[in-house]
Design a protein around this motif. Sequence first.
Motif: not given
Length: 378
Positions: A239, A241-242, A306, A378
């Motif tokens: 879930t 972003d990365d 990230d 994230g």
Amino acid sequence: MNDSSWGAPPHAGSSAGYWGPSDQGPVQGAAPAGPAYDAPQAQHTRPMPIVPDVPAYGGDQDDDRGAARLSGPLFRDETPQAQTYPAAPQNPEPMHDAPQPAPRPQKKSAGRDLGAAIGVGVGLGVVIVASLFVVKAVFVGVVAVAVVVGLWELTQRLEERKQIKAPLVPLALGGAAMVVAGYVRGAEGAWVAMALTALAVLVWRMTEPPEGYLKDVTAGVFAAFYVPFLATFVAMMLTADDGAWRVLTFLLLTVVSDTGAYAIGWRFGKHKLAPRISPGKTREGLLGAVSFAMVAGALCMQFLIDDGTWWQGLLLGLAVAASATLGDLGESMIKRDLGIKDMGTLLPGHGGIMDRLDSLLPTAPVVWLLLVLFVGSG
């Protein structure tokens, strides 16, 4: 001596005239000597058969009747044949006390079809990576299918080996729902789905006789936690972003840890890690798993995640090596209790789905938690 005695044979026990000195036998190939008379009388004598010194064929060795035994030629033109003995065997067996050649050292074997294992592993990797980076929902579906198959294998082995009937229908439905809830609603959704699945197991088992109820529902709740609930942390990683790179890091570190343990343990392993649980695992293999996973973790955190740094990757790799090893030992404990080698036969060279999930399932919450601590949700 009158003429009637010329043709009469000597006394039955006498051999005079037919033998040379007392310590010699008959001369082979020569006619027997005449009786101890003068030459004119010898022409009227008749040679007697020579008393044998070995039993005739078919006779008794201890003949107490005094029967004559053949030991020489019956006629003057016969020559005695040399006694024959059975031929020695062509390949006689070595004597027990004879020194035996040292056995050749056996080559170490992986114990599985390595070609099939590599082929299946590559095929699974392609499916996972393709679904992971194309459509995330497809990857969630792959995880749900793996969970259902793993539950089926586990419940089948429990029933076959221990006569424990954990209800599969509520486990399969609840397990798939658990994975989807973790992806859609996060940790809260996973816990709610876990509670509802356990309740469904308790109710479903009530439709059968009460004998064995407690062990059946206990095994069902254990299976719900062990397989689908731990797998929901993979869906929760996705879930972010990365999220795809986080899941890929989780998979890579687990595979690298297992590979390092196998490679170093197979080549240098001498000291057993847990001989009563898994005799094939060694301390050297554990060091290989830690080393490989820490290097891979540093690279993954530095280049794939990230805001990640290499030193965080070292810690992540160390944690993955520990959790993957414990997960492998945990399933080995289950299989030893059940008296089986593999949970299934679905994957050639690997065993069953559960034999591939043994390291992944307990590692998923560890990686999820450390990534949240290091770089956030994230």
